[in-house]
Design an enzyme around this catalytic site. Structure first.
Site, PDB file in Angstrom:
ATOM      1  N   ALA A 251       0.825  -1.209   0.000  1.00  0.00           N
ATOM      2  CA  ALA A 251       0.000   0.000   0.000  1.00  0.00           C
ATOM      3  C   ALA A 251       0.855   1.253   0.000  1.00  0.00           C
ATOM      4  O   ALA A 251       0.484   2.279  -0.570  1.00  0.00           O
ATOM      5  CB  ALA A 251      -0.923   0.000   1.213  1.00  0.00           C
ATOM      6  N   GLU A 254       2.258   1.911  -3.809  1.00  0.00           N
ATOM      7  CA  GLU A 254       1.244   1.920  -4.868  1.00  0.00           C
ATOM      8  C   GLU A 254       0.401   3.197  -4.820  1.00  0.00           C
ATOM      9  O   GLU A 254       0.194   3.866  -5.834  1.00  0.00           O
ATOM     10  CB  GLU A 254       0.354   0.686  -4.720  1.00  0.00           C
ATOM     11  N   SER A 256       1.049   6.096  -3.324  1.00  0.00           N
ATOM     12  CA  SER A 256       1.826   7.311  -3.542  1.00  0.00           C
ATOM     13  C   SER A 256       2.141   7.516  -5.017  1.00  0.00           C
ATOM     14  O   SER A 256       2.032   8.629  -5.551  1.00  0.00           O
ATOM     15  CB  SER A 256       3.131   7.251  -2.733  1.00  0.00           C
ATOM     16  N   CYS A 362      -5.321   5.574   7.505  1.00  0.00           N
ATOM     17  CA  CYS A 362      -4.048   5.145   6.926  1.00  0.00           C
ATOM     18  C   CYS A 362      -2.873   5.577   7.796  1.00  0.00           C
ATOM     19  O   CYS A 362      -2.661   6.772   8.025  1.00  0.00           O
ATOM     20  CB  CYS A 362      -3.901   5.727   5.521  1.00  0.00           C
ATOM     21  N   GLU A 371       5.831  12.586   0.513  1.00  0.00           N
ATOM     22  CA  GLU A 371       6.381  11.955  -0.690  1.00  0.00           C
ATOM     23  C   GLU A 371       5.846  12.626  -1.951  1.00  0.00           C
ATOM     24  O   GLU A 371       6.595  12.908  -2.890  1.00  0.00           O
ATOM     25  CB  GLU A 371       6.009  10.474  -0.670  1.00  0.00           C
TER      26      GLU A 371
END
Length: 417
Positions: A251, A254, A256, A362, A371
């Site tokens: 997770a 993917e 980001s 999350c 990021e």
């Protein structure tokens, strides 16, 4: 969007297929215009432990999604859910999913509730705070610089395969402590596991991933490292540590990578917004927040199941039903956001649900934000004339109900500084 031949509970469900995954927003608008009530759906493409043909309920309004996120009658135990996946797809349990495989990689905090969820998440709570993540900015800057340096001199490159994915893989692997030399094979395994792979390929790469992560965890048992894998290895048993590491890896990069790519696509489709952002990089943090709302990298939440009959938005959901929450739809709910389909990088609407909510919010949300900020800042400063080359009718979207993203997107960088 087509009607299937059968009529399961709740009336004729919508079929969600490749057309939906490419552009779900017309479907969401249809649901919104018809009252934004929980809607019966059928997933035509399965993934991981979700079998194709799975019948479920899709919750789309901001109010209803928020309600389900916090209501304890909606549960997430993978062991309890597996037979429900089979029952709601008309299959035998063994045909609907390999329980042994699921119970290893997928028995993580994302697929469990307290007290197990609390215990599995605890070792990570201090690692992914906003303050701890902020300290990684320099590492991210080095990763994005290396990624773009490798593209200097190219007239075009793939924004997904050459930039977003390598950069995101570098960030999450550095954070967890995955050796640089192993990143390419790790990436290939995750693409199989999170995609619409055939059962044999899924089982093969899931086994490879589990074996590989197990080796890394065992090597960190002495506690001599300072990375996430060491924290997991010294806090959980090997099976639990492997499952947690997989959840973070899969997770973590993917979503980001998808945000960077679909976010740039949204900007390219709105030239005025792109012009504003490219002219003023100080807008990047707010723009990322708005792109998280407008281009939610999670299309659906992971599954939930109903433990007893419960009314949501005026619709009774029966015990045993599988439920998905559409964060993407909730983030474009006109009852919550004015002009929700519009993108405005100068006025971010931060009350979005891109990272979910409740106890299952999350854990990597601060990492994902930073990021994306570093990625967009680098693209703005080094690719002043960045533009999309791939024709819109050639876009190849991933067939995933969970992650929304393109498999590739060719761009022209102009002079790459």
């Amino acid at each position: 969007m087509r009607e299937p031949n059968d009529t399961p509970r709740g009336g004729c469900p919508m079929e969600l297929d490749g057309e939906f995954y490419a552009d779900p927003y017309p479907v969401y608008r249809t649901i919104r215009d018809s009252g934004n009530k929980p809607t019966p759906v059928v997933l035509k493409t399965g993934m991981a432990y979700l079998p194709p043909g799975l019948k479920a309920w899709l919750v789309t309004s901001y109010e209803d999604v928020t309600f389900v996120l916090r209501d304890p009658r909606f549960r997430k135990s993978i062991d309890e859910a597996m037979p429900l996946f089979a029952a709601n797809s008309g299959r035998e349990q063994g045909a609907a999913g390999d329980r042994g495989r699921a119970s290893l990689l997928y028995d993580n905090m994302a697929n469990n509730d307290p007290p197990k969820h609390t215990r599995l998440r605890k070792p990570l709570n201090t690692i992914f705070t906003a303050r701890a993540v902020a300290a990684k900015r320099d590492d991210m800057h080095r990763a994005v610089t290396e990624t773009l340096d490798a593209l200097v001199g190219k007239d075009s490159f793939d924004l997904v395969q050459d930039f977003a994915l390598p950069y995101s893989v570098a960030v999450i692997c550095d954070t967890l402590g995955v050796p640089r030399a192993d990143r390419s094979r790790f990436h290939a395994w995750v693409q199989t596991i999170t995609g619409a792979a055939e059962p044999e390929a899924l089982r093969r790469d899931a086994d490879r991933m589990a074996s590989y992560l197990g080796e890394l965890i065992r090597a960190r048992r002495d506690g001599s490292g300072d990375d996430v894998l060491t924290q997991l290895a010294t806090s959980l048993d090997e099976r639990e540590a492997v499952a947690q590491a997989y959840a973070l890896l899969a997770a973590g990069y993917e979503t980001s990578a998808n945000l960077v790519v679909t976010g740039f696509l949204a900007l390219e489709r709105d030239p005025e917004q792109k012009r504003r952002l490219w002219a003023d990089p100080s807008l990047v943090p707010g723009a990322v927040e708005e792109l998280l709302r407008h281009q939610s990298p999670f299309n659906f939440s992971l599954y939930r199941y109903v433990t007893e009959t419960v009314e949501v938005g005026g619709v009774e959901l029966p015990a045993g039903a599988i439920v998905f929450l559409s964060f993407a739809a909730a983030n474009r709910d006109s009852a919550r956001f004015e002009d929700p389909d519009a993108l405005d990088v100068t006025a971010p609407r931060g009350e979005h649900l891109a990272f979910g909510g409740g106890i299952h919010n999350c854990i990597g949300k601060h990492l994902a934000r930073l990021e994306a900020e570093v990625a967009f800042d680098a693209l703005i400063r080094r690719c002043a004339d960045l533009s999309i080359v791939t024709p819109s009718d050639r876009f190849d979207w991933k067939a995933s109900p969970t992650f929304r993203g393109l498999k590739s997107l060719t761009v022209a960088p102009g002079p790459l500084a």
